[in-house]
Design a protein around this motif. Structure first.
Motif, short mmCIF file in Angstrom:
data_model
loop_
_atom_site.label_atom_id
_atom_site.label_comp_id
_atom_site.label_asym_id
_atom_site.label_seq_id
_atom_site.Cartn_x
_atom_site.Cartn_y
_atom_site.Cartn_z
N SER A 256 0.82 -1.22 0.00
CA SER A 256 0.00 0.00 0.00
C SER A 256 0.85 1.27 0.00
N ILE A 257 2.18 1.09 -0.14
CA ILE A 257 3.07 2.26 -0.25
C ILE A 257 2.83 2.94 -1.59
N SER A 258 2.47 4.20 -1.55
CA SER A 258 2.14 4.91 -2.79
C SER A 258 2.11 6.41 -2.52
N ASP A 259 2.44 7.18 -3.53
CA ASP A 259 2.34 8.64 -3.44
C ASP A 259 1.07 9.15 -4.13
N VAL A 260 0.17 8.20 -4.48
CA VAL A 260 -1.10 8.56 -5.12
C VAL A 260 -2.22 7.79 -4.42
N PRO A 261 -3.50 8.17 -4.63
CA PRO A 261 -4.62 7.49 -3.96
C PRO A 261 -4.68 6.00 -4.28
N ILE A 262 -5.14 5.21 -3.28
CA ILE A 262 -5.18 3.75 -3.39
C ILE A 262 -6.52 3.23 -2.90
N GLY A 263 -7.01 2.13 -3.48
CA GLY A 263 -8.26 1.51 -3.06
C GLY A 263 -8.16 0.00 -3.20
N THR A 264 -9.30 -0.70 -3.14
CA THR A 264 -9.31 -2.15 -3.32
C THR A 264 -10.46 -2.58 -4.21
N PHE A 265 -10.25 -3.68 -4.95
CA PHE A 265 -11.35 -4.38 -5.59
C PHE A 265 -12.02 -5.22 -4.50
N LEU A 266 -13.33 -5.12 -4.37
CA LEU A 266 -14.04 -5.85 -3.33
C LEU A 266 -15.21 -6.62 -3.95
N SER A 267 -15.00 -7.92 -4.15
CA SER A 267 -16.06 -8.75 -4.74
C SER A 267 -17.00 -9.31 -3.69
N GLY A 268 -16.56 -9.33 -2.43
CA GLY A 268 -17.33 -9.95 -1.37
C GLY A 268 -16.89 -11.38 -1.10
N GLY A 269 -15.91 -11.87 -1.88
CA GLY A 269 -15.34 -13.18 -1.62
C GLY A 269 -14.33 -13.14 -0.49
N VAL A 270 -13.81 -14.29 -0.13
CA VAL A 270 -12.88 -14.41 1.00
C VAL A 270 -11.66 -13.52 0.80
N ASP A 271 -11.01 -13.64 -0.34
CA ASP A 271 -9.71 -13.00 -0.55
C ASP A 271 -9.80 -11.48 -0.58
N SER A 272 -10.71 -10.96 -1.40
CA SER A 272 -10.81 -9.49 -1.50
C SER A 272 -11.35 -8.89 -0.22
N SER A 273 -12.18 -9.63 0.52
CA SER A 273 -12.71 -9.12 1.79
C SER A 273 -11.59 -8.99 2.83
N ILE A 274 -10.71 -9.99 2.87
CA ILE A 274 -9.60 -9.96 3.82
C ILE A 274 -8.62 -8.84 3.47
N ILE A 275 -8.30 -8.69 2.20
CA ILE A 275 -7.39 -7.62 1.78
C ILE A 275 -7.98 -6.25 2.10
N SER A 276 -9.26 -6.07 1.83
CA SER A 276 -9.92 -4.79 2.12
C SER A 276 -9.92 -4.50 3.61
N HIS A 277 -10.19 -5.53 4.41
CA HIS A 277 -10.15 -5.37 5.87
C HIS A 277 -8.75 -4.95 6.33
N CYS A 278 -7.72 -5.62 5.82
CA CYS A 278 -6.35 -5.32 6.25
C CYS A 278 -5.93 -3.90 5.87
N LEU A 279 -6.33 -3.45 4.67
CA LEU A 279 -5.98 -2.09 4.27
C LEU A 279 -6.71 -1.07 5.13
N ALA A 280 -8.00 -1.31 5.38
CA ALA A 280 -8.78 -0.39 6.21
C ALA A 280 -8.20 -0.30 7.62
N LYS A 281 -7.70 -1.41 8.10
CA LYS A 281 -7.09 -1.46 9.44
C LYS A 281 -5.76 -0.71 9.48
N ASP A 282 -5.08 -0.67 8.34
CA ASP A 282 -3.72 -0.14 8.29
C ASP A 282 -3.66 1.37 8.11
N VAL A 283 -4.74 1.97 7.60
CA VAL A 283 -4.71 3.41 7.31
C VAL A 283 -5.73 4.14 8.18
N GLU A 284 -5.51 5.43 8.37
CA GLU A 284 -6.38 6.20 9.24
C GLU A 284 -7.65 6.68 8.54
#
Length: 625
Positions: A256-284
């Motif tokens: 998630s290191i970036s000098d530009v805006p970042i987001g996630t693809f969220l399909s609602g499946g296991v993998d994208s849900s976990i990645i989205s959770h981890c990113l949301a947890k990591d940023v303010e």
């Protein structure tokens, strides 16, 4: 993120050739470009790149040079541990001029040579020209997230991030590769090292080319040589579960290191849900999440993505795919692959990438979770094949298939229980070919004999030898096949081409060598436990989500192309079985392919995967030949 190109030639070169190659991939890097040309009496070297600025926006210009101008690099991708590598070099009194990861690769090479490549954690394809040794080095990352094509002809070598750039430098289009053609119609895509063209190859992941200019010779070397599958985990399941959570959280953080805006693809499946959770947890701040839905409800799962978006309090963006939005882009999407590619989920992946790029420049994805943690049904079904062939004689199986052929026949694009049972029965094999059959989503071995004018060769012989697979017995074997074939040739190609077509960078935190190595040490029952797939991954994160949420079935990122082939695409499809047209190609048995297509169109028997594979090939063929 960008695209790279290069030519070494015995002929004089100028800026026109490399600029033409760069212009072919401007979508990969609309922010900037750069070229390098060097010529003497014996040879010319030219390298170029297109840049999508993500890190060190003002100072990361390429090509980049050593102080004495003797070593030059062009680079496509992201290096996730570049700050750590940079700090280590600075501790050795090595100075930097920029904050870019490109300079880190350059300085690592200057300090440690090609041995430095194994220290890089990232997705990349780069080329380095070392004037001191008259050698070119061209490297590709561990999983093959970034593409690299190359060809040798008439004393020259040409390489690029995309086929279209190489084709622009050829006097004539190469012949169709027989092996590439067979792999495509079996798998619906063409994995490395093959392409659809004779003489043009893909550099396989975790490898680098060493090209000696004076000798005009290529040698290919592995980057990471250690085999992690020979190590066994000795800890408890609870310890492994905690380590799984920690490794994934760390990987999301690094990606998630970036000098530009970042987001996630969220399909609602296991993998994208976990990645989205981890990113949301990591940023303010609130993160942006993006999902796509379908008008046909059996393909739509936006309700699941909404649950996760609400849970992590994201700025959620949802887009609905309809036939009109697909058909207005279908030619551009399929054409951008440069060779036949029939994973229909490329269509919605492009649309969600296109919409996402209007809000952010980088998106994290859940790609690789199934390969790394054992998430596919086919892994479980492989065990069924072992049991079935042990107790059911081959003659009995032949009888079951005959009975099943009529009972399991479907008439529309509904990938339900009948479809899955028929697929499994067709794949059952008594000679260790089951897994190759199950991953052949297009035409199976028996059908390929009927499809082609010339009988196919041993399609997967190269991979059996290359991966040293005498048998495909263990879960590790199956995951290794998927890493080298379906992940490299299908999943990552799909995401790279569709996202880059929209100038969006996608990153996959599950595709971290540290996580892959760790999962390879785990016993099989940590990954698949009593039929539960991705068991340790789900257990590691189950407390984060509503009860049983991670256990709910996932449809997949499919689209109803089978229905479209009977309706909106029917006229074009029927044109591709014109008898004169097919006979002139001299590739396919007309009677067989015409019957398959007509039965599908008339609703007699659904053959969505076969007909879509044929349709995509013919669309590519007509454009190129």
């Amino acid at each position: 993120m960008c695209g790279i190109n290069g030519i070494v030639s015995v002929n004089a070169l100028n800026f026109d050739a490399i600029n033409e190659m760069n212009n072919k991939i401007i979508h990969r890097g609309p922010d900037d470009d750069g070229v390098f040309v060097d010529a003497n009496d014996d040879f010319s070297v030219t390298m170029g790149m297109r840049r999508l600025s993500i890190i060190d926006l003002s100072n990361g210009k390429q090509p980049m040079y050593s102080e004495d101008k003797n070593v030059i690099i062009v680079f496509n991708g992201e290096i996730y541990n570049y700050k750590i590598l940079k700090a280590n070099l600075e501790a050795d009194s090595i100075n930097f001029k920029t904050n870019s990861d490109t300079e880190v690769i350059l300085r690592m090479y200057l300090a440690y040579g090609t041995e430095s490549f194994s220290q890089i954690d990232g997705m990349y394809a780069f080329s380095i020209y070392d004037k001191r040794t008259n050698k070119i080095y061209i490297a590709r990352d561990f999983f093959g997230e970034k593409p690299l094509y190359y060809t040798q002809l008439n004393g020259s070598i040409i390489w690029s991030s995309e086929l279209k750039s190489i084709k622009s430098q050829l006097n004539r289009l190469p012949q169709i590769s027989r092996k590439g053609l067979e792999l495509y119609f079996a798998l619906t895509y063409i994995p490395a090292p093959y392409t659809i063209y004779d003489g043009i190859l893909k550099l396989e992941p975790n490898n680098f080319i060493e090209y000696c200019i004076s000798e005009k010779e290529i040698s290919i070397h592995r980057i990471h040589k250690q085999d992690s599958s020979k190590v066994n985990y000795n800890g408890t399941f609870d310890n492994a579960k905690k380590e799984t959570e920690l490794l994934i959280q760390e990987s999301v953080q690094s990606r998630s290191i970036s000098d530009v805006p970042i987001g996630t693809f969220l399909s609602g499946g296991v993998d994208s849900s976990i990645i989205s959770h981890c990113l949301a947890k990591d940023v303010e701040q609130k993160i942006n999440t993006f999902s796509i839905g379908f008008e046909k409800k059996s393909f739509d799962e936006t309700d699941k993505s909404r649950v996760v978006a609400k849970l992590i309090n994201s700025n959620h963006h949802e887009f609905i795919v309809n036939e009109k939005s697909v058909f207005s882009n279908i030619d551009d999407i399929l054409e951008n692959f440069d060779e036949p590619f029939a994973d229909a989920s490329a269509l919605p992946t492009f649309l969600v990438s296109q919409k996402t790029s209007q809000h952010v420049k980088v998106a994290l994805t859940g790609d690789g979770g199934d390969e790394v943690f054992g998430g596919y049904n086919k892994y479980h079904i492989n065990g069924i094949n072992k049991t079935y062939t042990k107790f059911i004689p081959e003659g009995g199986h032949t009888l079951f298939k005959k009975i099943g052929a009529s009972l399991l026949k479907t008439k529309d694009d509904n990938r339900g229980i009948k479809f899955k049972i028929k697929k499994t029965l067709d794949a059952i094999d008594y000679n260790n070919k089951f897994y190759w059959n199950i991953i052949s989503l297009g035409f199976n071995e028996r059908e390929m004999v009927q499809l082609f004018v010339n009988s196919p060769s041993n399609i997967f012989e190269y991979y059996n030898k290359h991966l040293n697979l005498k048998k495909t017995d263990t879960l590790r074997d199956l995951r290794l096949i998927d890493k080298h074939i379906s992940l490299e040739g299908d999943m990552l190609v799909k995401v790279d081409r569709t996202s880059m077509l929209s100038s969006l960078e996608c990153r996959a935190p599950f595709l971290n060598k540290k996580i892959w190595d760790f999962s390879n040490t785990l016993p099989d029952n940590f990954l698949i436990h009593k039929g539960a797939k991705k068991y340790i991954l789900k257990e590691a994160f189950k407390d984060v989500f509503p009860k049983n949420f991670l256990e709910s079935s996932k449809q997949g990122f499919g689209v109803p192309v089978g229905d479209w082939l009977r309706a909106s695409l029917k006229d074009e499809l029927i044109g591709y079985i014109d008898k004169e047209y097919v006979l002139k190609q001299d590739l396919f048995n007309y009677d067989y392919i015409a019957r398959v297509v007509k039965n599908h169109v008339l609703g007699i028997e659904d053959s969505t995967f076969k007909v879509w594979t044929y349709y995509c090939f013919q669309k590519w063929y007509r454009k190129n030949y």
